[in-house]
Design a protein around this motif. Structure first.
Motif, short mmCIF file in Angstrom:
data_model
loop_
_atom_site.label_atom_id
_atom_site.label_comp_id
_atom_site.label_asym_id
_atom_site.label_seq_id
_atom_site.Cartn_x
_atom_site.Cartn_y
_atom_site.Cartn_z
N ARG A 18 1.08 -1.67 -0.07
CA ARG A 18 -0.22 -0.30 0.04
C ARG A 18 1.10 1.39 -0.16
NH1 ARG A 18 -5.37 -1.10 1.08
NH2 ARG A 18 -5.94 -3.84 2.58
N ALA A 19 0.24 2.32 -0.80
CA ALA A 19 0.93 3.14 -0.76
C ALA A 19 0.44 4.58 0.41
CB ALA A 19 0.95 4.33 -1.76
N ARG A 20 1.04 4.92 1.24
CA ARG A 20 0.36 6.20 2.19
C ARG A 20 -0.54 6.74 1.80
NH1 ARG A 20 4.75 8.71 5.84
NH2 ARG A 20 5.41 6.48 6.57
N ASP A 21 -0.20 7.90 0.72
CA ASP A 21 -1.19 8.70 0.39
C ASP A 21 -2.25 8.13 -1.19
OD1 ASP A 21 -1.19 11.01 2.25
OD2 ASP A 21 0.63 11.10 1.65
N ALA A 22 -2.58 6.77 -1.18
CA ALA A 22 -2.66 6.48 -2.54
C ALA A 22 -3.19 6.70 -3.45
CB ALA A 22 -3.12 4.53 -2.61
N ARG A 23 -3.50 7.36 -4.95
CA ARG A 23 -4.46 7.97 -5.22
C ARG A 23 -4.57 6.97 -6.80
NH1 ARG A 23 -0.31 12.87 -7.35
NH2 ARG A 23 1.13 11.11 -6.88
N MET A 24 -4.26 5.82 -6.91
CA MET A 24 -4.60 5.14 -8.19
C MET A 24 -3.61 3.82 -7.35
SD MET A 24 -2.84 4.80 -11.67
CE MET A 24 -4.12 6.14 -12.00
N VAL A 25 -4.29 2.33 -8.36
CA VAL A 25 -4.18 1.08 -7.37
C VAL A 25 -3.95 0.20 -9.03
CG1 VAL A 25 -5.17 -1.00 -7.09
CG2 VAL A 25 -5.64 1.22 -5.93
N LEU A 26 -2.59 0.06 -8.70
CA LEU A 26 -1.83 -1.32 -10.51
C LEU A 26 -2.51 -2.81 -9.12
CD1 LEU A 26 -0.46 -2.30 -12.28
CD2 LEU A 26 1.49 -2.19 -10.97
N ALA A 27 -3.56 -3.04 -10.15
CA ALA A 27 -3.84 -4.60 -9.88
C ALA A 27 -3.68 -5.71 -10.88
CB ALA A 27 -5.46 -5.17 -9.77
N VAL A 28 -2.45 -6.22 -10.67
CA VAL A 28 -1.05 -7.04 -11.80
C VAL A 28 -1.18 -8.16 -11.22
CG1 VAL A 28 1.20 -6.51 -9.95
CG2 VAL A 28 0.68 -6.48 -12.92
N SER A 29 -1.12 -9.10 -12.31
CA SER A 29 -1.02 -10.91 -11.94
C SER A 29 0.22 -11.02 -13.13
CB SER A 29 -2.04 -11.25 -12.44
OG SER A 29 -2.65 -12.91 -11.73
N GLY A 35 4.89 -17.38 -10.35
CA GLY A 35 3.83 -16.55 -9.83
C GLY A 35 3.90 -15.51 -9.52
N VAL A 36 3.40 -14.41 -8.75
CA VAL A 36 3.82 -13.22 -8.54
C VAL A 36 5.19 -12.93 -8.01
CG1 VAL A 36 1.39 -12.61 -7.75
CG2 VAL A 36 2.87 -13.27 -6.04
N GLU A 37 5.94 -13.98 -7.71
CA GLU A 37 7.33 -13.96 -6.82
C GLU A 37 8.27 -13.77 -8.27
OE1 GLU A 37 7.06 -18.00 -8.42
OE2 GLU A 37 5.88 -16.61 -7.38
N ALA A 38 7.73 -12.68 -9.50
CA ALA A 38 8.35 -12.85 -10.76
C ALA A 38 9.38 -11.80 -10.56
CB ALA A 38 7.65 -12.71 -12.02
N GLY A 39 10.61 -11.45 -10.53
CA GLY A 39 11.61 -10.10 -10.72
C GLY A 39 10.51 -8.79 -10.94
N ASP A 40 10.04 -9.01 -11.66
CA ASP A 40 9.06 -7.80 -12.35
C ASP A 40 8.35 -6.91 -11.71
OD1 ASP A 40 8.07 -9.54 -13.85
OD2 ASP A 40 7.81 -8.18 -15.53
N LEU A 41 7.48 -8.30 -11.05
CA LEU A 41 6.68 -7.85 -10.30
C LEU A 41 6.55 -7.45 -8.82
CD1 LEU A 41 3.72 -10.74 -11.24
CD2 LEU A 41 3.97 -8.41 -12.49
N GLN A 42 7.84 -8.30 -8.34
CA GLN A 42 7.88 -7.54 -6.69
C GLN A 42 8.85 -6.21 -7.36
OE1 GLN A 42 7.83 -8.96 -4.03
NE2 GLN A 42 6.69 -10.59 -5.05
N ALA A 43 9.84 -6.39 -8.02
CA ALA A 43 10.27 -4.99 -8.43
C ALA A 43 9.20 -3.37 -8.14
CB ALA A 43 11.34 -4.65 -9.92
N LEU A 44 7.85 -3.87 -8.97
CA LEU A 44 7.07 -3.02 -9.53
C LEU A 44 6.14 -2.44 -7.23
CD1 LEU A 44 5.25 -3.97 -12.91
CD2 LEU A 44 6.87 -1.86 -11.90
N ALA A 45 5.94 -3.84 -7.29
CA ALA A 45 5.41 -3.57 -5.69
C ALA A 45 6.63 -2.69 -4.77
CB ALA A 45 5.58 -4.85 -5.63
N GLU A 46 7.43 -2.41 -4.95
CA GLU A 46 8.48 -2.02 -4.28
C GLU A 46 8.21 -0.55 -4.25
OE1 GLU A 46 11.26 -1.48 -0.93
OE2 GLU A 46 10.13 -3.30 -1.34
N ALA A 47 8.86 -0.07 -6.11
CA ALA A 47 9.16 1.16 -6.17
C ALA A 47 7.71 1.74 -6.27
CB ALA A 47 9.43 1.11 -7.32
N LEU A 48 6.42 1.87 -6.42
CA LEU A 48 5.20 2.34 -7.17
C LEU A 48 4.45 2.75 -5.69
CD1 LEU A 48 3.68 0.36 -10.54
CD2 LEU A 48 4.89 2.40 -10.05
N PRO A 49 4.80 1.74 -5.12
CA PRO A 49 3.99 2.78 -3.27
C PRO A 49 4.55 3.75 -2.98
CG PRO A 49 4.21 0.02 -3.25
CD PRO A 49 4.54 0.68 -4.32
#
Length: 208
Positions: A18-29, A35-49
Motif C-alpha cells: 500500500r501507498a501511504r497516500d494512494a491515488r491509484m491502484v495497480l492490480a497485476v497478475s 507466480g507473483v514472485e517474478a522479479g518485475d512484479l516484485q520490483a514494481l510492488a517495491e517501487a510504486l507505493p
C-alpha cells in the motif's frame, strides 16, 4: 497484507503493497509459468507505493490451488473478474495489469471492468516461432491508456513485430520473455528491472 478472495474460478490471493497516500491502484497478475514472485512484479510492488500507487499482486486461483498448468483463457478471465470488486473497493482508479498470460487477461477484460489503464508486461504476441498465430486483437481491443513493456529478445514477440501503433513504449535491451538478460549483456538484471520500474513509474505519473 494478504487476503483470499472467492471467485467463480476458485480462491485468488491478493498481496497488498500500500501507498501511504494512494491515488491509484495497480492490480497485476502473473503468467502461466510462474507466480507473483517474478522479479518485475516484485520490483514494481517495491517501487510504486513510493509514488502514490498501491500495488495488488494477484495470484490466480489455479496457482493458489497448487496446480501446475494454467486453465483456459475464459477461466483466467473469470478469476480476474472475481478479484475486481476487492481491488476497486477503495474507489480509486485501477490499472489492470499482468505479465505474459496475465497481460492478455488484463487486455481482454479492461473494458468490461472499467479499468483506468492497462499495463502489459511481456505481452505474448504469438507462440514462439508461430508469428501467424497473432494475438494482436487483444491489444487493439484496449481503449484506455496502454503501456507495453517488452524484452528486446522476447521469443513471444520482439518489439519490432508489433504493429507500429502498438509498439512497446518501453523496451528492455537484450531481455527475454522473463525480462532477464544474459550474463554477457552490457546491463545487469538489476539494471533491467530499474528500466522497467522507471518506465512504469513515469507512465503512472501521467495517469494521476
Amino acid at each position: 497484507m494478504t487476503e483470499l478472495v472467492a471467485t467463480e474460478a476458485g480462491q485468488a490471493r491478493i498481496t497488498w503493497r500500500r501507498a501511504r497516500d494512494a491515488r491509484m491502484v495497480l492490480a497485476v497478475s502473473h503468467g502461466a509459468g510462474g507466480g507473483v514472485e517474478a522479479g518485475d512484479l516484485q520490483a514494481l510492488a517495491e517501487a510504486l507505493p513510493r509514488h502514490g500507487v498501491t500495488v495488488a499482486l494477484v495470484e490466480q486461483p489455479w496457482r493458489v490451488a497448487g496446480r501446475k498448468v494454467a486453465p483456459a483463457p475464459k477461466t483466467l478471465d473469470a478469476g480476474w473478474r472475481g478479484i475486481w470488486p476487492t481491488v476497486s473497493r477503495q474507489g480509486l482508479p485501477v490499472i489492470s495489469g499482468g505479465r505474459s498470460a496475465g497481460a492478455r487477461v488484463a487486455c481482454r477484460t479492461a473494458g468490461e471492468l472499467g479499468a483506468a489503464a492497462v499495463l502489459a508486461l511481456s505481452f505474448p504476441l504469438h507462440p514462439p516461432g508461430r508469428p501467424e498465430r497473432s494475438r494482436v486483437e487483444e491489444l487493439t481491443s484496449v481503449t484506455v491508456p496502454l503501456l507495453v513493456v517488452q524484452g528486446a529478445n522476447d521469443p513471444f514477440g520482439r518489439p519490432e513485430e508489433f504493429p507500429a501503433e502498438l509498439r512497446p513504449a518501453a523496451v528492455v535491451p537484450h531481455a527475454d520473455h522473463g525480462l532477464a538478460v544474459p550474463e554477457r549483456a552490457p546491463l545487469t538484471r538489476s539494471d533491467a528491472l530499474d528500466l522497467v520500474t522507471a518506465a512504469v513509474t513515469a507512465w503512472t505519473a501521467t495517469l494521476l
